[in-house]
Enzyme design. Structure first.
Site, PDB file in Angstrom:
ATOM      1  N   HIS A 328       0.827  -1.222   0.000  1.00 26.79           N
ATOM      2  CA  HIS A 328       0.000   0.000   0.000  1.00 26.79           C
ATOM      3  C   HIS A 328       0.859   1.271   0.000  1.00 26.79           C
ATOM      4  O   HIS A 328       2.011   1.221  -0.412  1.00 26.79           O
ATOM      5  CB  HIS A 328      -1.012  -0.038   1.149  1.00 26.79           C
ATOM      6  CG  HIS A 328      -1.718  -1.358   1.239  1.00 26.79           C
ATOM      7  ND1 HIS A 328      -2.775  -1.691   0.454  1.00 26.79           N
ATOM      8  CD2 HIS A 328      -1.447  -2.480   2.002  1.00 26.79           C
ATOM      9  CE1 HIS A 328      -3.168  -2.936   0.734  1.00 26.79           C
ATOM     10  NE2 HIS A 328      -2.364  -3.439   1.665  1.00 26.79           N
ATOM     11  N   GLU A 342      -2.438   0.472   7.940  1.00 31.64           N
ATOM     12  CA  GLU A 342      -1.567  -0.622   7.511  1.00 31.64           C
ATOM     13  C   GLU A 342      -0.347  -0.127   6.748  1.00 31.64           C
ATOM     14  O   GLU A 342       0.767  -0.597   6.966  1.00 31.64           O
ATOM     15  CB  GLU A 342      -2.356  -1.620   6.648  1.00 31.64           C
ATOM     16  CG  GLU A 342      -1.534  -2.859   6.309  1.00 31.64           C
ATOM     17  CD  GLU A 342      -2.049  -3.621   5.092  1.00 31.64           C
ATOM     18  OE1 GLU A 342      -3.219  -3.473   4.740  1.00 31.64           O
ATOM     19  OE2 GLU A 342      -1.248  -4.349   4.497  1.00 31.64           O
ATOM     20  N   HIS A 395       2.729  -6.894   4.667  1.00 34.54           N
ATOM     21  CA  HIS A 395       1.356  -6.426   4.874  1.00 34.54           C
ATOM     22  C   HIS A 395       0.929  -6.642   6.313  1.00 34.54           C
ATOM     23  O   HIS A 395       1.616  -7.316   7.083  1.00 34.54           O
ATOM     24  CB  HIS A 395       0.399  -7.188   3.944  1.00 34.54           C
ATOM     25  CG  HIS A 395       0.522  -6.761   2.516  1.00 34.54           C
ATOM     26  ND1 HIS A 395      -0.378  -5.941   1.906  1.00 34.54           N
ATOM     27  CD2 HIS A 395       1.493  -7.023   1.586  1.00 34.54           C
ATOM     28  CE1 HIS A 395       0.008  -5.716   0.661  1.00 34.54           C
ATOM     29  NE2 HIS A 395       1.142  -6.365   0.442  1.00 34.54           N
ATOM     30  N   GLU A 461       1.731 -11.427   6.314  1.00 34.67           N
ATOM     31  CA  GLU A 461       0.662 -10.738   7.046  1.00 34.67           C
ATOM     32  C   GLU A 461       1.110 -10.769   8.502  1.00 34.67           C
ATOM     33  O   GLU A 461       0.966 -11.778   9.194  1.00 34.67           O
ATOM     34  CB  GLU A 461      -0.689 -11.453   6.866  1.00 34.67           C
ATOM     35  CG  GLU A 461      -1.255 -11.411   5.456  1.00 34.67           C
ATOM     36  CD  GLU A 461      -1.875 -10.052   5.072  1.00 34.67           C
ATOM     37  OE1 GLU A 461      -1.807  -9.085   5.853  1.00 34.67           O
ATOM     38  OE2 GLU A 461      -2.442  -9.980   3.953  1.00 34.67           O
TER      39      GLU A 461
HETATM   40 ZN   LIG Z   1      -2.237  -5.238   2.726  1.00 37.77          ZN
END
Ligand SMILES: [Zn+2]
Length: 498
Positions: A328, A342, A395, A461
């Site tokens: 992102h 995030e 992420h 993640e």
């Molecule tokens: Zn993400």
């Protein structure tokens, strides 16, 4: 049925545990001594159980040492050093241990005095001397004593680092190392080139070292240069390949150790790379990665090559290019929850990971280093352009239920499936133990960046920003530091297991 499957799984696990694993861990040894004289003796002992002939240069006379290596190689002799005023103790015992019968001194009495000659003769050694009015003439006179070769190396007489890096190759080829200065081609060198009918020359160093004028006067010259001595050494290694089973390394600023290192590297047909005292320089990391070098011998004590360099050399991640993609950015905040965006968590973790990986010896390339946005396609093409060895996308997760929490690693089977899975399996447990989060395991999914990246790639993640438990963990700087070093260890373990 259920029970027997469980048993099979258990048997499978225990077999795995006891199966011998092949580790491609790097190995490093050190040749050292109490001083430069002892370092040179210890390097010689590594390559020569006995050396009936030894080439001796002054321990403070680097200019004399420049041309010594190819000549010594031709004589089947190691290069040792001595004090100017009297024979160094370490050298004396070295000559005895090597059962030396003949010593060839390179340099005038200003580098090695007549007293040293007397001391050598008192040891029943035959002594001869090659000298010159200056370093240029000395190099030419040394070359005169060598068998004829079609080519010669030309370096600046004041740039020893350029000469040591090429010395093992020059020695193997029988090329003499000749010197010139920045102004133009020295007469001594020009005469030698003519008298030996040398047809080709390899110039080491930029135009500040060997000028354009000098270059144009040389027979069929090629030039190897770089922004610094490390880049020059790396380019030499790339252009003139040597064996890669044992790479010698010495401090780029410790010429006495470098001369000894060049001597042993030449003897064994191996290459010599230069390093900083504190860290392996970027250009050297790069050549280590490209050539997949894994066995090193550093020449010099802990003051010239510090423990950190050894640690880096031992790490299998050394010289590997790791592409780090913080997910992102800018208008795309990614998941949002518990006061966390995030994109920011991803960037913080990624920057810390970059620092840790660089410290470990990796080369890193980031898709972004600040709050900017790249499309998924751009991220993939940046990774490809970097010729990355692995691709890591960072992420944080989100879920409608705040109860969802934990850490997971994704891979995709489209490209490099086996290694992507292996990478995921090495990184996931390190993340979990660094974060103290719930282990959600390794999973597969066709996320764009890991689906289209052709190198082994994973998507991490780290935790759920929507989970109060994970969010409080992800807010801690200490935990993020720990996470970065955990991922680094996982990545190192992956390269070890390759
Ligand atoms: Zn993400």
């Amino acid at each position: 049925m259920r029970f027997s499957i469980k048993c099979l799984v258990l048997i499978g696990i225990s077999l795995c545990l006891y199966a011998p694993s092949v580790f491609a861990q790097h190995t490093v040894s050190r040749i050292e001594g109490n001083n430069r004289y002892e370092v040179a003796v210890n390097a010689a002992k590594r390559g020569w159980p006995e050396a009936s002939t030894v080439v001796l240069v002054g321990g403070d006379a680097y200019a004399d040492a420049l041309s010594a290596v190819p000549y010594a190689f031709e004589q089947g002799a190691p290069v040792l050093l001595t004090n100017t005023g009297s024979l160094s103790g370490a050298t004396k015992s070295g000559l005895q241990q090597l059962k030396t019968k003949r010593v060839i001194i390179l340099g005038g009495t200003a580098s090695i005095s007549e007293k040293v000659v007397t001391q050598l003769k008192a040891m029943n050694l035959a002594v001869s001397r090659i000298q010159g009015k200056n370093r240029y003439e000395l190099a030419a006179n040394v070359a005169k004593q060598m068998k004829s070769a079609g080519a010669a190396v030309v370096v600046n007489g004041s740039a020893y680092a350029d000469a040591v890096a090429i010395a093992p190759y020059a020695a193997k080829q029988g090329y003499p190392i000749l010197l010139t200065d920045a102004k133009g081609l020295r007469q001594e060198t020009a005469h030698l080139l003519k008298s030996k009918a040398i047809k080709r020359t390899i110039v080491i160093g930029g135009e500040a070292s060997v000028s354009k004028t000098a270059y144009q006067q040389l027979p069929s010259p090629v030039r190897i240069s770089g922004a610094n001595r490390y880049e020059v050494a790396a380019r030499i290694a790339k252009t003139y390949p040597m064996k890669t089973s044992q790479t010698y390394m010495s401090n780029g600023y410790a010429y006495a150790d470098a001369a000894a290192a060049a001597s042993i590297a030449a003897k064994q047909g191996q290459m010599l790379l230069l390093t900083d005292a504190q860290t392996v320089p970027g250009a050297i990391k790069s050549i280590i990665g490209t050539k997949k070098l894994a066995t090193f011998s550093v020449v010099g004590g802990t003051s010239t090559i510090r423990t950190n360099v050894i640690t880096q050399l031992k790490n299998a991640v050394l010289g590997e290019t790791i592409f780090i993609d913080p997910g992102h950015g800018a208008q795309d905040a990614g998941a949002v929850g518990n006061g966390l965006l995030e994109k920011n968590v991803n960037l913080e973790v990624a920057l810390k990971l970059q620092t840790r990986l660089n410290q470990a010896g990796a080369l890193t390339v980031m898709s972004r280093t600040s709050d900017t946005f790249d499309s998924l396609q751009t991220r993939v093409s940046k990774g490809a352009k970097a010729s990355a060895d692995v691709f890591i996308s960072i992420h944080a997760n989100a879920n409608d239920h705040s109860g969802a929490n934990g850490t997971e690693t994704y891979y995709d089977a489209t490209y490099a499936a086996v290694n992507s899975l292996k990478l995921a399996q090495k990184v996931q447990p390190r993340m979990v133990s660094a974060l103290g989060t719930r282990d959600r395991g390794v999973k597969t999914a066709g996320f764009y960046v890991i689906k289209y990246s052709k190198m082994p790639s994973i998507l991490l993640e780290t935790g759920f920003v929507t989970s109060p438990i994970d969010a409080s963990i992800l807010k801690s700087t200490t935990v993020k530091d720990r996470l970065a070093s955990g991922i680094t260890t996982g990545v190192s373990n992956y390269f070890e297991s390759k």
